[in-house]
Each structure stands twice: as C-alpha cells, then as structure tokens.
Scaffold this motif. Structure first.
Motif, PDB file in Angstrom:
ATOM      1  N   ILE A 279       0.837  -1.197   0.000  1.00  0.00           N
ATOM      2  CA  ILE A 279       0.000   0.000   0.000  1.00  0.00           C
ATOM      3  C   ILE A 279       0.875   1.251   0.000  1.00  0.00           C
ATOM      4  O   ILE A 279       0.612   2.218  -0.729  1.00  0.00           O
ATOM      5  CB  ILE A 279      -0.953  -0.013   1.205  1.00  0.00           C
ATOM      6  CG1 ILE A 279      -1.975  -1.150   1.050  1.00  0.00           C
ATOM      7  CG2 ILE A 279      -1.674   1.325   1.344  1.00  0.00           C
ATOM      8  CD1 ILE A 279      -2.842  -1.361   2.274  1.00  0.00           C
ATOM      9  N   HIS A 280       1.924   1.237   0.805  1.00  0.00           N
ATOM     10  CA  HIS A 280       2.873   2.350   0.810  1.00  0.00           C
ATOM     11  C   HIS A 280       3.426   2.595  -0.587  1.00  0.00           C
ATOM     12  O   HIS A 280       3.480   3.739  -1.063  1.00  0.00           O
ATOM     13  CB  HIS A 280       4.017   2.055   1.781  1.00  0.00           C
ATOM     14  CG  HIS A 280       5.254   2.872   1.539  1.00  0.00           C
ATOM     15  ND1 HIS A 280       6.228   2.485   0.637  1.00  0.00           N
ATOM     16  CD2 HIS A 280       5.675   4.059   2.058  1.00  0.00           C
ATOM     17  CE1 HIS A 280       7.190   3.378   0.611  1.00  0.00           C
ATOM     18  NE2 HIS A 280       6.884   4.353   1.472  1.00  0.00           N
ATOM     19  N   ASP A 281       3.829   1.534  -1.270  1.00  0.00           N
ATOM     20  CA  ASP A 281       4.452   1.681  -2.581  1.00  0.00           C
ATOM     21  C   ASP A 281       3.472   2.250  -3.607  1.00  0.00           C
ATOM     22  O   ASP A 281       3.838   3.102  -4.434  1.00  0.00           O
ATOM     23  CB  ASP A 281       4.988   0.332  -3.063  1.00  0.00           C
ATOM     24  CG  ASP A 281       6.172  -0.160  -2.245  1.00  0.00           C
ATOM     25  OD1 ASP A 281       6.696   0.618  -1.421  1.00  0.00           O
ATOM     26  OD2 ASP A 281       6.542  -1.338  -2.414  1.00  0.00           O
ATOM     27  N   VAL A 282       2.215   1.787  -3.566  1.00  0.00           N
ATOM     28  CA  VAL A 282       1.206   2.295  -4.491  1.00  0.00           C
ATOM     29  C   VAL A 282       0.921   3.771  -4.212  1.00  0.00           C
ATOM     30  O   VAL A 282       0.817   4.581  -5.143  1.00  0.00           O
ATOM     31  CB  VAL A 282      -0.085   1.454  -4.388  1.00  0.00           C
ATOM     32  CG1 VAL A 282      -1.271   2.169  -5.033  1.00  0.00           C
ATOM     33  CG2 VAL A 282       0.112   0.099  -5.047  1.00  0.00           C
ATOM     34  N   CYS A 283       0.795   4.128  -2.946  1.00  0.00           N
ATOM     35  CA  CYS A 283       0.548   5.516  -2.595  1.00  0.00           C
ATOM     36  C   CYS A 283       1.725   6.397  -3.011  1.00  0.00           C
ATOM     37  O   CYS A 283       1.530   7.501  -3.551  1.00  0.00           O
ATOM     38  CB  CYS A 283       0.287   5.648  -1.099  1.00  0.00           C
ATOM     39  SG  CYS A 283      -1.301   4.982  -0.561  1.00  0.00           S
ATOM     40  N   LEU A 284       2.940   5.927  -2.778  1.00  0.00           N
ATOM     41  CA  LEU A 284       4.124   6.691  -3.156  1.00  0.00           C
ATOM     42  C   LEU A 284       4.151   6.932  -4.660  1.00  0.00           C
ATOM     43  O   LEU A 284       4.438   8.050  -5.122  1.00  0.00           O
ATOM     44  CB  LEU A 284       5.382   5.952  -2.698  1.00  0.00           C
ATOM     45  CG  LEU A 284       6.729   6.652  -2.924  1.00  0.00           C
ATOM     46  CD1 LEU A 284       6.815   7.947  -2.118  1.00  0.00           C
ATOM     47  CD2 LEU A 284       7.883   5.720  -2.551  1.00  0.00           C
ATOM     48  N   ALA A 285       3.823   5.904  -5.424  1.00  0.00           N
ATOM     49  CA  ALA A 285       3.834   6.024  -6.881  1.00  0.00           C
ATOM     50  C   ALA A 285       2.772   6.995  -7.386  1.00  0.00           C
ATOM     51  O   ALA A 285       2.927   7.588  -8.469  1.00  0.00           O
ATOM     52  CB  ALA A 285       3.623   4.654  -7.517  1.00  0.00           C
ATOM     53  N   ASN A 286       1.700   7.176  -6.608  1.00  0.00           N
ATOM     54  CA  ASN A 286       0.607   8.053  -7.015  1.00  0.00           C
ATOM     55  C   ASN A 286       0.631   9.407  -6.310  1.00  0.00           C
ATOM     56  O   ASN A 286      -0.326  10.185  -6.420  1.00  0.00           O
ATOM     57  CB  ASN A 286      -0.737   7.369  -6.764  1.00  0.00           C
ATOM     58  CG  ASN A 286      -1.043   6.297  -7.774  1.00  0.00           C
ATOM     59  OD1 ASN A 286      -1.565   6.571  -8.851  1.00  0.00           O
ATOM     60  ND2 ASN A 286      -0.693   5.052  -7.449  1.00  0.00           N
ATOM     61  N   GLY A 287       1.702   9.686  -5.586  1.00  0.00           N
ATOM     62  CA  GLY A 287       1.827  10.971  -4.930  1.00  0.00           C
ATOM     63  C   GLY A 287       0.882  11.178  -3.768  1.00  0.00           C
ATOM     64  O   GLY A 287       0.538  12.319  -3.437  1.00  0.00           O
TER      65      GLY A 287
END
Length: 373
Positions: A279-287
C-alpha cells in the motif's frame, strides 16, 4: 519439536480513558501471538482487534476462532517441510477471503521469528534506513473544552509536534476552534471522525477549512467512497482514509476514485506488514502521502510500526506515540520521545523487542497454545 502458536489475551490498563465517536476505553483488550518455530526461535505479533466489532468487522473472539479452525489447519502441513517462512505462510492463507486481522496476526509473528533466525532487523528487511520517526498524539474526546486544552497543553509540553483531535457530531467546530485559538496557527493539527458523519454533513465539515487542518480523517462510513470523493473534490482540507482501507485493492480503488488525499496505514487492519509495504508503494507512486496509524499498541506493535514508518512515503507524523501516552507499564521496552519529538525504531533482530514473560502473566486474562504441524 513442533512449532507452536500461543494466543495471549491481555487487559492493559490505560493511563487515561480514550474516548472516540465509537465509545470509550479505560483498559485495552489486546490479543498478541507468540510463534515458536521448530528450532525454538520465537517471534511476536499483535492484533488490532477489539473485544467487539467496533472499528473493524473482525473482533478478538472471531480472530481466535478463525485462526484455530481455518488458518492453522492450512499451515500444519507446511510445518513438516521445515521452519515456516512468511512467504509460505502468506501463500497458504491467500485463499481465505477477508479476515485480515487474523491472517495478519499469524503472518506478523512468523515474520518476526524469520527475521530473528537470520539476525536481520526489520528496517533492513524493508530495505529502508533507520531514522528518528516524527510522531503525533491522538487526543480522545473529553468531557469539556477546558479539559481538552489542558490535555493538549500537556502533550505539547511532552514534546509532541502534531495533534490529532477525535471529533463527533456535536464535538467538532468548537474544540477545533478552541485549540487553534489557544495554541496558534503554527500547530500541526488534524481531526479524526472514525466514520461518524454522513454526506449530508459535508457543509458542516467544510467549515473546518477555516482552521488550516492537515487533514480530516475518515469522516464517512467505510464503504462510502463516493462521499469521501465528493468532499475531497472541493480541494479544501485534505481527506484521509483509515477504516476504508482494508486491503491493497481498497487503496487502489480509493486513489482511482479521488477519495483519498492521504492514507492512514494500520498494518494489523490490512493483513500485516507485507501488505502495508505494498500500500505504501502504491501511494508513493501516485503521490499520496501516508502515515502509520495506531491502535493503542503494546511494545510489539509499536516497535514494528516504527520500523515501517522509516519507508520514504511516510512523510506525515504517525499515530505511534510514546509508551507513556497510553501505558504505565508495557509488555516490552518503553519507547519515549527524544528532544525533537521523535521515536527511534529498535535496532535488534526482527522487531527488536524482547517480550517480558512476567508482564504477559500479569496482564494476561487467557492464553491458549496450539501446535502447528
């Protein structure tokens, strides 16, 4: 020797009653798991489950029953092939729908043991770097404004750099206004509604924009992403999702719908630390910035959460807080603020916490041992 899983139910007295829109706690009813693998290496996990299904669909008795009747029978055949690993355990449980708290409790305890086997700190396993973690404090709903202001003043004196106020219908504009007027516009301030409002309250909630809040957390029901998206579309106070995010799919859907300006990641709620990392990685990728939420954890959960919060997407102060915010005595080492209002992740293998067996005995109200294999 066979691997074992001990489930300990504890009653942990709180130093101060903690009241939200969902109710009040004076004692934290908490479930922790002790996993001992076939070589005698021990790992610990902690569940965010409550005694009743208040914040999450699962609750303690249900988590225990799911573990005993569904999950352990899936894992027992694996034990014959050698020490259980988090990858094998995760794969074996992947066909069980939902039940994130139950699956996450087992996965977390096995992960701690596996990291200890390899003498690897959790921060290193994450591929992160240990650093001091800025943390905030979550302030429950008191009986009056004077008490609220005294609590906030005390937490600021303790060194907290960010304050989160619990709000509910009838306790929203006035407490926010009072805190802003008392402590100034420079105080990082946010609010958390724990699903207490409906879409009809959007005009009321927009009035909070005047107070320069960091975010408003979970104002509407978990399933009502449409209402969250409508509030977020105004581009006023950023909207944060908490209870709405029970999985990676939930997080991706919320981002696609524009329902989440911020995500509060609670590892136990989403099924453990591997999913939390995704979830962290997806959020990071989407700003989309994230912070690590809290559920009044003991030393076990607090230590693991601090390590998780070293990942780069955790740019907002977490709800991890110092041990003394909640407990006069814990089941492991105490975590206290440094001079900059930060907490340091443990550096030892696994989650880096040695659990005190005497404390488990002191706070324990029920313990059950299961053989795995």
């Amino acid at each position: 020797m066979p691997a074992t899983l001990d489930l300990h139910r504890l009653a942990m007295p709180l130093v101060r009653p903690f009241r939200t829109s969902k109710g009040e706690e004076t004692v934290r009813d908490v479930l922790v798991a002790r996993f001992c693998d076939s070589d005698g290496i021990v790992g610990w996990g902690e569940s965010a489950a409550d005694a009743e299904p208040i914040y999450f669909p699962e609750y303690i008795d249900g988590v225990r029953l799911t573990i005993e009747r569904v999950l352990l029978p899936l894992l027992s055949p694996l034990a014959a092939a050698g020490p259980l690993t988090v990858g094998r355990v995760r794969a074996a449980m992947s066909g069980v729908p939902g039940n994130q708290l139950a699956r996450g409790l087992i996965e977390t305890a096995v992960l701690d043991a596996e990291l200890r086997r390899h003498e690897l700190p959790f921060v290193d396993w994450l591929g992160s770097a240990s650093r001091p973690i800025r943390v905030g404090v979550s302030v429950g709903i008191p009986g009056d404004l004077d008490t609220l202001l005294s609590w906030v003043a005390g937490y600021l004196e303790d060194g907290y750099r960010r304050v989160k106020l619990k709000i509910a219908p009838g306790w929203d504009l006035a407490p926010v206004r009072a805190v802003r007027e008392a402590f100034g516009d420079d105080l990082p301030l946010q609010v958390d509604a724990n699903q207490a409002y409906t879409a009809a309250d959007i005009p009321l909630l927009t009035r909070l924009d005047a107070y320069g809040l960091l975010l408003i957390e979970q104002p509407f029901a978990r399933h009502d992403l449409v209402a969250h998206a409508a509030l977020a579309a105004r581009r006023g106070t950023p909207v944060c999702l908490d209870e709405s995010v029970l999985s990676l799919d939930d997080a991706m859907t919320a981002i696609r719908l524009g329902a989440a300006d911020v995500v509060n990641i609670k590892p136990s709620r989403v099924g453990g630390y591997l999913t939390s990392r995704q979830i962290h990685d997806v959020c990071l990728a989407n700003g989309v910035p994230v912070f690590c939420g809290g559920t009044l954890e003991t030393a076990v959960g607090r230590a693991a959460n601090l390590a998780l919060a070293t990942l780069p997407g955790f740019t907002l102060p977490g709800d991890i807080s110092a041990t003394s915010r909640y407990y006069a005595a814990d089941i492991g080492r105490a975590f206290e603020l440094d001079a900059d209002g930060c907490l340091a992740p443990p550096t030892g293998p696994g989650f880096g916490v040695e659990v005190d067996a005497a404390a488990i005995e002191e706070f324990g109200i029920e313990s059950v041992r299961h053989e795995v294999g």
